[in-house]
Design an enzyme around this catalytic site. Structure first.
Site, PDB file in Angstrom:
ATOM      1  N   ILE A   1      43.401  25.001 165.207  1.00 51.89           N
ATOM      2  CA  ILE A   1      43.220  26.077 166.175  1.00 51.89           C
ATOM      3  C   ILE A   1      44.239  27.168 165.850  1.00 51.89           C
ATOM      4  O   ILE A   1      45.294  26.890 165.270  1.00 51.89           O
ATOM      5  CB  ILE A   1      43.356  25.593 167.642  1.00 51.89           C
ATOM      6  CG1 ILE A   1      44.645  24.805 167.875  1.00 51.89           C
ATOM      7  CG2 ILE A   1      42.155  24.771 168.049  1.00 51.89           C
ATOM      8  CD1 ILE A   1      44.804  24.299 169.299  1.00 51.89           C
ATOM      9  N   ASP A   2      43.896  28.402 166.184  1.00 54.85           N
ATOM     10  CA  ASP A   2      44.721  29.536 165.795  1.00 54.85           C
ATOM     11  C   ASP A   2      46.111  29.485 166.426  1.00 54.85           C
ATOM     12  O   ASP A   2      46.311  28.844 167.461  1.00 54.85           O
ATOM     13  CB  ASP A   2      44.030  30.849 166.193  1.00 54.85           C
ATOM     14  CG  ASP A   2      42.683  31.021 165.524  1.00 54.85           C
ATOM     15  OD1 ASP A   2      42.528  30.543 164.389  1.00 54.85           O
ATOM     16  OD2 ASP A   2      41.786  31.624 166.148  1.00 54.85           O
ATOM     17  N   LYS A   3      47.031  30.194 165.829  1.00 52.47           N
ATOM     18  CA  LYS A   3      48.428  30.228 166.290  1.00 52.47           C
ATOM     19  C   LYS A   3      48.533  30.488 167.789  1.00 52.47           C
ATOM     20  O   LYS A   3      49.244  29.776 168.505  1.00 52.47           O
ATOM     21  CB  LYS A   3      49.192  31.306 165.518  1.00 52.47           C
ATOM     22  CG  LYS A   3      50.623  31.518 165.997  1.00 52.47           C
ATOM     23  CD  LYS A   3      51.261  32.724 165.330  1.00 52.47           C
ATOM     24  CE  LYS A   3      52.629  33.019 165.945  1.00 52.47           C
ATOM     25  NZ  LYS A   3      53.213  34.269 165.411  1.00 52.47           N
TER      26      LYS A   3
END
Length: 292
Positions: A122-124
């Protein structure tokens, strides 16, 4: 087409990566050095000498991890907003993988030295649940579940603009944005199928609170799909409008995770509470709506 653009497109490389190959004289056209601006012509013979991959050592790093579940095969983490999942050149520290290596000592090696154990990411600035494989058997099982859609991921998001309907599906292919290689886009060129289902939980004056389930797992899928239907995720600096909620990144949270345990074959369900920043914004929108 310019030589540099041609290389970017055909090899799916970033502009920076392509520029460095040209600067290092690793690109030859009909056995001669060539400039980035040279126009490609039919019959050209292009040679690209890629440098050997460097083995980058990822060091274990002690950190507080929010562990939702752990056994000998898998570990389920509630990732905080702002944490990068795996190392990349120039960012080899303070990632989830660094913390996992300290905590577990050993993870599956299928995805290589920089992404050990990582089955999905999952993105930062997206918070929430992800499952990590502690051995190759678990990794292969979880990867297969991603393929056959038995591993289910459900997200919550705050998006711009209220909806006139309560449920919907975005079925639109996603690929690299031709104008900006750092972004993804809905496009027919060099794309892969992408399907996002959503349910509207609450409508507000200028925003909506929604739940999304993924049928596919493309990079930035929810962010790209919601922007495509004119409901960009609030706080998103990459795909959202300039005027948005200041939340240190997109208001997107991986809330639920369902999977079949690789060893026991038991169906498992996990849930993580909303990230504090997300919960605060939602409470403010609900309070504003109640006072309207």
């Amino acid at each position: 087409m310019r030589l540099d653009k041609y290389i970017c497109k055909v090899l799916d490389l970033s502009r920076t990566r392509t520029a460095s190959l040209l600067e290092e004289d690793r690109v030859k056209l009909s056995d001669r050095s060539v400039k980035a601006s040279r126009k490609m012509q039919e019959g050209d013979i292009l040679e690209i000498h890629m440098p050997p991959a460097q083995s980058l050592e990822v060091l274990p790093e002690k950190m507080d991890l929010d562990i939702v579940y752990e056994d000998e095969d898998i570990i389920v983490i509630n990732k905080p907003k702002g944490m990068v999942v795996h190392p990349a050149p120039g960012h080899m520290e303070h990632t989830l993988v660094n913390g996992l290596l300290y905590h577990c000592q050993d993870l599956s090696g299928i995805n290589g030295v920089k992404r050990p154990g990582i089955v999905h990411r999952i993105d930062k600035d997206t918070s929430g649940l992800l499952v990590v494989a502690k051995n190759d058997m678990a990794h292969e099982s979880l990867a297969a579940q991603l393929q056959d859609k038995s591993l289910r991921r459900i997200y919550r998001a705050i998006v711009h603009h209220p909806f006139s309907h309560t449920i919907g599906t975005v079925d639109a292919p996603i690929g690299r944005d031709e104008k900006d290689r750092q972004k993804m886009a809905v496009t027919a060129k060099n794309s892969k199928p992408a399907v996002t289902h959503f349910t509207v939980l609450e409508n507000f004056k200028d925003y909506a609170y929604i739940e999304c389930s993924l049928e596919t797992g493309r990079t930035h899928q929810i962010r790209v799909h919601m922007a495509y239907i004119q409901h960009p995720v609030a706080g998103d600096p990459k795909y959202g409008p300039r005027k948005t909620i200041e939340a240190g990144g997109q208001l997107l949270h991986a809330m639920q995770l369902e999977l079949i345990h690789p060893r026991t074959k038991e169906k498992m369900h996990f849930e993580a509470p909303l990230d504090p920043t997300f919960a605060k914004v939602l409470a403010e929108l609900e309070k504003e709506a109640a006072n309207a």
